[in-house]
Motif scaffolding. Structure first.
Motif, PDB file in Angstrom:
ATOM      1  N   ARG A  30       0.495  -1.789   0.238  1.00 44.68           N
ATOM      2  CA  ARG A  30      -0.169  -0.380  -0.228  1.00 44.68           C
ATOM      3  C   ARG A  30       0.657   1.159  -0.187  1.00 44.68           C
ATOM      4  O   ARG A  30       0.389   2.158  -1.242  1.00 44.68           O
ATOM      5  N   ASP A  48      -8.098  -0.640  -3.492  1.00 45.78           N
ATOM      6  CA  ASP A  48      -9.813  -1.002  -3.014  1.00 45.78           C
ATOM      7  C   ASP A  48      -9.442  -2.296  -2.206  1.00 45.78           C
ATOM      8  O   ASP A  48      -9.818  -2.491  -0.707  1.00 45.78           O
ATOM      9  N   GLU A  49      -8.757  -3.501  -2.459  1.00 46.76           N
ATOM     10  CA  GLU A  49      -8.780  -4.236  -2.925  1.00 46.76           C
ATOM     11  C   GLU A  49      -7.594  -4.926  -1.390  1.00 46.76           C
ATOM     12  O   GLU A  49      -7.451  -5.620  -0.497  1.00 46.76           O
ATOM     13  N   LEU A  50      -6.565  -3.619  -1.441  1.00 49.26           N
ATOM     14  CA  LEU A  50      -5.461  -3.533  -0.741  1.00 49.26           C
ATOM     15  C   LEU A  50      -6.026  -3.674   0.890  1.00 49.26           C
ATOM     16  O   LEU A  50      -6.116  -3.720   1.948  1.00 49.26           O
ATOM     17  N   THR A  52      -9.487  -3.977   1.583  1.00 50.24           N
ATOM     18  CA  THR A  52     -10.416  -4.857   2.007  1.00 50.24           C
ATOM     19  C   THR A  52      -9.230  -6.387   2.506  1.00 50.24           C
ATOM     20  O   THR A  52      -9.870  -6.673   3.590  1.00 50.24           O
ATOM     21  N   LEU A  53      -7.779  -6.422   1.859  1.00 48.69           N
ATOM     22  CA  LEU A  53      -7.012  -7.048   2.740  1.00 48.69           C
ATOM     23  C   LEU A  53      -6.311  -6.563   4.453  1.00 48.69           C
ATOM     24  O   LEU A  53      -6.701  -7.971   4.610  1.00 48.69           O
ATOM     25  N   ARG A  66     -11.633 -15.567   0.307  1.00 51.11           N
ATOM     26  CA  ARG A  66     -12.026 -14.182  -0.051  1.00 51.11           C
ATOM     27  C   ARG A  66     -10.197 -13.479  -0.080  1.00 51.11           C
ATOM     28  O   ARG A  66      -9.899 -12.597  -1.056  1.00 51.11           O
ATOM     29  N   LEU A  67      -9.294 -14.059   0.707  1.00 51.14           N
ATOM     30  CA  LEU A  67      -7.800 -13.363   0.541  1.00 51.14           C
ATOM     31  C   LEU A  67      -6.656 -14.022  -1.094  1.00 51.14           C
ATOM     32  O   LEU A  67      -6.709 -12.698  -1.067  1.00 51.14           O
ATOM     33  N   ARG A  69      -9.179 -14.158  -4.127  1.00 53.09           N
ATOM     34  CA  ARG A  69      -9.842 -13.456  -4.238  1.00 53.09           C
ATOM     35  C   ARG A  69      -8.535 -12.718  -4.736  1.00 53.09           C
ATOM     36  O   ARG A  69      -9.091 -11.574  -5.666  1.00 53.09           O
ATOM     37  N   SER A  70      -8.859 -11.514  -3.353  1.00 52.23           N
ATOM     38  CA  SER A  70      -8.655  -9.825  -3.504  1.00 52.23           C
ATOM     39  C   SER A  70      -6.637 -10.278  -4.343  1.00 52.23           C
ATOM     40  O   SER A  70      -6.497  -9.217  -5.154  1.00 52.23           O
ATOM     41  N   LEU A  73      -7.192 -10.166  -7.611  1.00 46.52           N
ATOM     42  CA  LEU A  73      -8.006  -8.826  -8.195  1.00 46.52           C
ATOM     43  C   LEU A  73      -6.364  -7.821  -7.915  1.00 46.52           C
ATOM     44  O   LEU A  73      -6.199  -6.959  -9.347  1.00 46.52           O
ATOM     45  N   VAL A  74      -5.474  -7.666  -7.261  1.00 46.95           N
ATOM     46  CA  VAL A  74      -4.220  -6.878  -6.794  1.00 46.95           C
ATOM     47  C   VAL A  74      -3.743  -7.396  -7.966  1.00 46.95           C
ATOM     48  O   VAL A  74      -2.976  -5.988  -8.344  1.00 46.95           O
TER      49      VAL A  74
END
Length: 104
Positions: A30, A48-50, A52-53, A66-67, A69-70, A73-74
């Motif tokens: 980040r 956004d995904e970071l 969320t993580l 979910r980890l 998936r994120s 996406l990242v």
């Protein structure tokens, strides 16, 4: 970095060392993304995904599917930005500490 899944939490802490490592890796990525001067189309998705993580690590029990998936996406959003590749690899390594998702 932690090198094995078998490591125990630091004395006086009940935090899972995998979560601590993931939190550190996410934080680094980040920071590097925020400092990266170039704009690119999917930057907002990565940010956004970071976020969320980071939120998933706050309670100490992230959802492994979910980890993953994120992370995908990242990686898709910033995968072509070579300046961020090392920090992204650290996040991937930290997610991998949680093991493979169950099949079936």
């Amino acid at each position: 970095m932690l090198r094995s899944l078998g490591q125990m939490p630091v004395t006086g802490s009940d935090e899972d060392p995998r979560v601590a490592e993931l939190r550190t890796a996410i934080s680094r990525l980040r920071r590097e993304l925020a400092a990266h001067p170039a704009e690119f189309r999917d930057r907002a998705i990565a940010e956004d995904e970071l976020a969320t993580l980071a939120a998933m690590t706050s309670d100490g029990h992230p959802e492994i599917p979910r980890l993953r998936r994120s992370l995908l996406l990242v990686a898709g959003a910033i995968g072509s930005v070579s300046a961020l590749s090392r920090a992204l690899a650290e996040v991937r390594t930290a997610v991998d500490l949680f093991g493979e998702p169950p099949r079936g």
